[in-house]
Design an enzyme around this catalytic site. Structure first.
Site, PDB file in Angstrom:
ATOM      1  N   THR A  53      -7.397   7.263  -6.289  1.00 13.41           N
ATOM      2  CA  THR A  53      -6.170   7.086  -5.502  1.00 13.41           C
ATOM      3  C   THR A  53      -5.099   8.122  -5.834  1.00 13.41           C
ATOM      4  O   THR A  53      -4.936   8.503  -6.992  1.00 13.41           O
ATOM      5  CB  THR A  53      -5.584   5.673  -5.774  1.00 13.41           C
ATOM      6  OG1 THR A  53      -6.623   4.711  -5.599  1.00 13.41           O
ATOM      7  CG2 THR A  53      -4.431   5.348  -4.854  1.00 13.41           C
ATOM      8  N   PRO A  92      -0.874   9.518  -4.617  1.00 16.51           N
ATOM      9  CA  PRO A  92       0.352   9.009  -4.000  1.00 16.51           C
ATOM     10  C   PRO A  92       0.243   8.933  -2.464  1.00 16.51           C
ATOM     11  O   PRO A  92       0.728   7.991  -1.850  1.00 16.51           O
ATOM     12  CB  PRO A  92       1.415  10.019  -4.440  1.00 16.51           C
ATOM     13  CG  PRO A  92       0.904  10.550  -5.747  1.00 16.51           C
ATOM     14  CD  PRO A  92      -0.590  10.570  -5.623  1.00 16.51           C
ATOM     15  N   SER A 115      -6.150   3.975   0.835  1.00 13.29           N
ATOM     16  CA  SER A 115      -7.308   3.463   1.578  1.00 13.29           C
ATOM     17  C   SER A 115      -8.121   4.608   2.167  1.00 13.29           C
ATOM     18  O   SER A 115      -9.351   4.538   2.224  1.00 13.29           O
ATOM     19  CB  SER A 115      -6.834   2.546   2.711  1.00 13.29           C
ATOM     20  OG  SER A 115      -6.132   1.450   2.166  1.00 13.29           O
ATOM     21  N   THR A 174      -6.237   2.807 -13.700  1.00 12.89           N
ATOM     22  CA  THR A 174      -6.542   1.842 -14.752  1.00 12.89           C
ATOM     23  C   THR A 174      -6.963   2.604 -16.011  1.00 12.89           C
ATOM     24  O   THR A 174      -7.801   3.505 -15.934  1.00 12.89           O
ATOM     25  CB  THR A 174      -7.663   0.881 -14.277  1.00 12.89           C
ATOM     26  OG1 THR A 174      -7.179   0.173 -13.129  1.00 12.89           O
ATOM     27  CG2 THR A 174      -8.074  -0.091 -15.354  1.00 12.89           C
ATOM     28  N   GLN A 210       1.401 -24.752  -6.267  1.00 13.09           N
ATOM     29  CA  GLN A 210       2.057 -25.771  -5.443  1.00 13.09           C
ATOM     30  C   GLN A 210       1.918 -27.165  -6.076  1.00 13.09           C
ATOM     31  O   GLN A 210       2.864 -27.949  -6.096  1.00 13.09           O
ATOM     32  CB  GLN A 210       1.427 -25.749  -4.035  1.00 13.09           C
ATOM     33  CG  GLN A 210       2.142 -26.597  -3.003  1.00 13.09           C
ATOM     34  CD  GLN A 210       3.529 -26.066  -2.683  1.00 13.09           C
ATOM     35  OE1 GLN A 210       3.824 -24.895  -2.877  1.00 13.09           O
ATOM     36  NE2 GLN A 210       4.395 -26.947  -2.223  1.00 13.09           N
ATOM     37  N   GLY A 238       4.423 -28.066  -8.637  1.00 12.25           N
ATOM     38  CA  GLY A 238       5.827 -28.189  -8.252  1.00 12.25           C
ATOM     39  C   GLY A 238       6.671 -27.127  -8.945  1.00 12.25           C
ATOM     40  O   GLY A 238       6.210 -25.999  -9.173  1.00 12.25           O
ATOM     41  N   GLU A 255      -9.822  -1.365  -5.382  1.00 10.35           N
ATOM     42  CA  GLU A 255     -11.202  -1.021  -4.993  1.00 10.35           C
ATOM     43  C   GLU A 255     -11.529  -1.428  -3.561  1.00 10.35           C
ATOM     44  O   GLU A 255     -12.624  -1.899  -3.264  1.00 10.35           O
ATOM     45  CB  GLU A 255     -12.186  -1.599  -6.003  1.00 10.35           C
ATOM     46  CG  GLU A 255     -12.070  -0.846  -7.319  1.00 10.35           C
ATOM     47  CD  GLU A 255     -12.928  -1.389  -8.411  1.00 10.35           C
ATOM     48  OE1 GLU A 255     -14.134  -1.472  -8.185  1.00 10.35           O
ATOM     49  OE2 GLU A 255     -12.385  -1.709  -9.465  1.00 10.35           O
ATOM     50  N   THR A 268      -8.890  -2.634  -0.153  1.00  9.32           N
ATOM     51  CA  THR A 268      -8.086  -3.805   0.235  1.00  9.32           C
ATOM     52  C   THR A 268      -8.922  -4.729   1.113  1.00  9.32           C
ATOM     53  O   THR A 268      -9.968  -4.327   1.656  1.00  9.32           O
ATOM     54  CB  THR A 268      -6.837  -3.361   1.037  1.00  9.32           C
ATOM     55  OG1 THR A 268      -7.302  -2.716   2.224  1.00  9.32           O
ATOM     56  CG2 THR A 268      -5.956  -2.424   0.241  1.00  9.32           C
TER      57      THR A 268
HETATM   58  C1  LIG Z   1      -3.162  -2.525 -10.785  1.00 10.83           C
HETATM   59  C2  LIG Z   1      -3.881  -1.491 -10.000  1.00 10.83           C
HETATM   60  C3  LIG Z   1      -4.951  -0.808 -10.570  1.00 10.83           C
HETATM   61  C4  LIG Z   1      -5.600   0.192  -9.851  1.00 10.83           C
HETATM   62  N1  LIG Z   1      -6.600   0.930 -10.454  1.00 10.83           N
HETATM   63  C5  LIG Z   1      -7.079   2.043  -9.830  1.00 10.83           C
HETATM   64  C6  LIG Z   1      -7.959   2.940 -10.518  1.00 10.83           C
HETATM   65  O1  LIG Z   1      -8.337   2.731 -11.664  1.00 10.83           O
HETATM   66  N2  LIG Z   1      -8.386   4.053  -9.854  1.00 10.83           N
HETATM   67  C7  LIG Z   1      -7.980   4.332  -8.585  1.00 10.83           C
HETATM   68  O2  LIG Z   1      -8.378   5.368  -8.060  1.00 10.83           O
HETATM   69  N3  LIG Z   1      -7.153   3.492  -7.906  1.00 10.83           N
HETATM   70  C8  LIG Z   1      -6.684   2.363  -8.502  1.00 10.83           C
HETATM   71  N4  LIG Z   1      -5.822   1.525  -7.843  1.00 10.83           N
HETATM   72  C9  LIG Z   1      -5.416   1.866  -6.482  1.00 10.83           C
HETATM   73  C10 LIG Z   1      -5.954   0.926  -5.413  1.00 10.83           C
HETATM   74  O3  LIG Z   1      -7.330   1.074  -5.272  1.00 10.83           O
HETATM   75  C11 LIG Z   1      -5.169   1.202  -4.121  1.00 10.83           C
HETATM   76  O4  LIG Z   1      -3.855   0.712  -4.333  1.00 10.83           O
HETATM   77  C12 LIG Z   1      -5.777   0.589  -2.879  1.00 10.83           C
HETATM   78  O5  LIG Z   1      -7.011   1.197  -2.573  1.00 10.83           O
HETATM   79  C13 LIG Z   1      -4.868   0.666  -1.642  1.00 10.83           C
HETATM   80  O6  LIG Z   1      -4.353   1.943  -1.475  1.00 10.83           O
HETATM   81  P1  LIG Z   1      -2.764   2.138  -1.274  1.00 10.83           P
HETATM   82  O7  LIG Z   1      -2.099   1.399  -2.389  1.00 10.83           O
HETATM   83  O8  LIG Z   1      -2.472   3.575  -1.150  1.00 10.83           O
HETATM   84  O9  LIG Z   1      -2.420   1.368   0.060  1.00 10.83           O
HETATM   85  P2  LIG Z   1      -2.501   1.952   1.557  1.00 10.83           P
HETATM   86  O10 LIG Z   1      -3.796   2.638   1.755  1.00 10.83           O
HETATM   87  O11 LIG Z   1      -1.259   2.672   1.840  1.00 10.83           O
HETATM   88  O12 LIG Z   1      -2.525   0.607   2.395  1.00 10.83           O
HETATM   89  C14 LIG Z   1      -1.346  -0.170   2.661  1.00 10.83           C
HETATM   90  C15 LIG Z   1      -1.750  -1.322   3.563  1.00 10.83           C
HETATM   91  O13 LIG Z   1      -2.275  -0.827   4.792  1.00 10.83           O
HETATM   92  C16 LIG Z   1      -3.576  -1.353   5.030  1.00 10.83           C
HETATM   93  N5  LIG Z   1      -4.431  -0.369   5.693  1.00 10.83           N
HETATM   94  C17 LIG Z   1      -4.628   0.928   5.359  1.00 10.83           C
HETATM   95  N6  LIG Z   1      -5.526   1.492   6.174  1.00 10.83           N
HETATM   96  C18 LIG Z   1      -5.915   0.529   7.046  1.00 10.83           C
HETATM   97  C19 LIG Z   1      -6.837   0.478   8.131  1.00 10.83           C
HETATM   98  N7  LIG Z   1      -7.574   1.531   8.498  1.00 10.83           N
HETATM   99  N8  LIG Z   1      -6.963  -0.691   8.813  1.00 10.83           N
HETATM  100  C20 LIG Z   1      -6.247  -1.773   8.467  1.00 10.83           C
HETATM  101  N9  LIG Z   1      -5.362  -1.788   7.426  1.00 10.83           N
HETATM  102  C21 LIG Z   1      -5.212  -0.659   6.742  1.00 10.83           C
HETATM  103  C22 LIG Z   1      -4.120  -1.686   3.645  1.00 10.83           C
HETATM  104  O14 LIG Z   1      -5.145  -2.642   3.702  1.00 10.83           O
HETATM  105  C23 LIG Z   1      -2.866  -2.189   2.952  1.00 10.83           C
HETATM  106  O15 LIG Z   1      -2.672  -3.529   3.267  1.00 10.83           O
HETATM  107  C24 LIG Z   1      -5.201   0.474  -8.523  1.00 10.83           C
HETATM  108  C25 LIG Z   1      -4.154  -0.244  -7.941  1.00 10.83           C
HETATM  109  C26 LIG Z   1      -3.486  -1.192  -8.663  1.00 10.83           C
HETATM  110  C27 LIG Z   1      -2.330  -1.918  -8.026  1.00 10.83           C
END
Ligand SMILES: Cc1cc2nc3c(=O)[nH]c(=O)nc-3n(C[C@H](O)[C@H](O)[C@H](O)COP(=O)(O)OP(=O)(O)OC[C@H]3O[C@@H](n4cnc5c(N)ncnc54)[C@H](O)[C@@H]3O)c2cc1C
Length: 382
Positions: A126, A128, A132, A158, A338, A341, A365, A367
């Site tokens: 991932t 900035p 996804s 992680t 829930q 309470g 891994e 969403t």
């Molecule tokens: C605690 C934690 C640990 C993590 N560990 C790792 C790690 O070790 N290595 C690593 O590489 N990543 C890691 N991640 C990153 C994680 O995998 C991403 O946060 C996740 O894949 C979502 O990417 P994003 O946060 O950029 O959200 P975005 O991709 O911006 O998505 C935002 C929202 O839009 C929705 N969305 C996006 N595209 C679509 C679509 N085509 N159709 C419908 N809905 C869509 C998503 O489902 C989500 O609800 C970690 C995240 C957290 C919070």
């Protein structure tokens, strides 16, 4: 298909449960959650007892078991405490990729320290601006004679500040006409010049587990650190996710079980209107629904794990298991809170932590929306 656990699997499950109950003590779990810390001696102990990296081949110090056994351990750990369970179980995160696509030399070098309690690993995909849509990753790896030079940054990694090495998903062929062939994986030691990690603070849950933003500024690695085939990063990632998403399902079922246990205990003790809360049919229905959902989620991930361990892996089944078990975890945590309470809203009560910890399984891994997209595309054949 027979999902009855073998005696060995039941023994592993029992041993994992006993370890977690003995080590993930409630006061420690609360302390680590509040302070965003963890005691790595617990991870080392888990390594000594053989709970870490059981899927790694015996040749490299692992137990040579299936991913199912890894899931059984994960579920038991998360059923006791998600934060500490995650800190221990994700210490090998990324090794699955080496197991699948690493060279013999890479496996010999990087896998044994993970099971011996000498190294923690990470997997950085991932960014900035690329979550996804992993194909949007722009961290680049450029060949310079017999080295690769890496530049860019990765988000939410992680073990970012504690990993000794990590797999990094890099752009190697930005102009390739197929965007699925633009990336490759490299293993990067974190003591290399130009690597930096900044711990992220203020996570909602799994706060005992380290998460960081990492950056690469002209980080040089030898050509031999390429993992798998050049340009096959995306394909390798999908194979990797098919495994690691299974252990997220196990996390989800584990924490849903914890929610059910907390809720059951509370409503049997707490009295209102002169009787225990457990005597109200409205709350009994919630307990019945939680128990049923947990069983359904477990059966689904057992099936996905069974298919994978028997060489019949189906991405869509794993994706179904991931979104469904995530939903079950979040729903069970919500219902459990829930049923507490107002007490459930206070961090003295474990259910509050369960509620916060559960949400992550619907995010990392893949969403829940991305998982459903995989399922739908498989059905619609688009
Ligand atoms: C605690 C934690 C640990 C993590 N560990 C790792 C790690 O070790 N290595 C690593 O590489 N990543 C890691 N991640 C990153 C994680 O995998 C991403 O946060 C996740 O894949 C979502 O990417 P994003 O946060 O950029 O959200 P975005 O991709 O911006 O998505 C935002 C929202 O839009 C929705 N969305 C996006 N595209 C679509 C679509 N085509 N159709 C419908 N809905 C869509 C998503 O489902 C989500 O609800 C970690 C995240 C957290 C919070």
């Amino acid at each position: 298909m027979d999902f009855t656990l073998s005696k060995e699997q039941r023994d592993i499950q029992k041993a994992a449960r006993e370890f977690a109950v003995g080590e993930f003590l409630p006061e420690k779990a609360q302390e680590f959650d509040r302070n965003e810390t963890f005691d790595l001696s617990i991870w080392r102990k888990a390594c000594e007892l053989g709970f870490v990296g059981v899927f790694i081949d015996e040749k490299y110090g692992g137990a040579g078991l299936g991913f199912m056994e890894h899931c059984l351990i994960t579920e038991e750990f998360w059923a006791v405490d998600a934060g500490m369970g995650n800190a221990v179980i994700t210490a090998t995160f990324g090794s699955e990729l080496l197991n699948l696509f690493g060279t013999e030399e890479q496996k010999q070098k990087y896998l044994p320290p993970l099971v011996q309690g000498e190294a923690i690993m990470g997997c950085a995909i991932t960014e900035p601006d690329a979550g996804s849509d992993v194909t949007g990753a722009i961290t680049s790896a450029v060949k310079d004679k017999d080295e690769w030079v890496i530049n860019g940054s990765k988000m939410f990694i992680t073990n970012g500040t504690i990993a000794k090495y990590m797999n990094v998903f890099c752009l190697t062929d930005p102009d390739h006409k197929d965007r699925h062939q633009r990336h490759s994986f490299f293993i990067v030691e974190t003591d290399r010049k130009g690597f930096q990690a900044n711990k992220l603070h203020g996570k909602l849950g799994i706060r005992a587990n380290d998460t960081a933003e990492v950056s690469f500024s002209n980080v040089r690695i030898p050509a031999s650190n390429l993992v798998g085939q050049l340009g096959y990063g995306f394909r390798h990632l999908m194979a990797f996710f098919n495994l690691t998403r299974l252990h997220i399902c196990a996390m989800a079922v584990g924490i849903a079980r914890a929610a059910l246990e907390e809720a059951s205990n509370h409503i049997k003790k707490r009295r209102q209107f002169g009787v225990p809360l457990a005597s109200f049919q409205g709350l009994q229905f919630k307990i019945a629904e939680m128990a049923t959902m947990i069983r359904a989620a477990r059966n689904l991930y057992y099936e996905a794990a069974w298919l994978t361990d028997h060489g019949k892996m189906e991405h869509a089944v794993t994706a179904m298991a991931k979104w469904f078990s995530g939903q079950v975890a979040v729903k069970c945590a919500d219902e459990a809170l829930q049923m507490h309470g107002g007490y459930g809203y206070i961090d003295e009560y474990k259910v509050q932590r369960i509620y916060r910890d559960a949400k992550i399984v619907e995010i990392y891994e893949g969403t829940k929306e991305i998982e459903k997209t995989i399922v739908a595309k498989n059905i619609l054949r688009i």
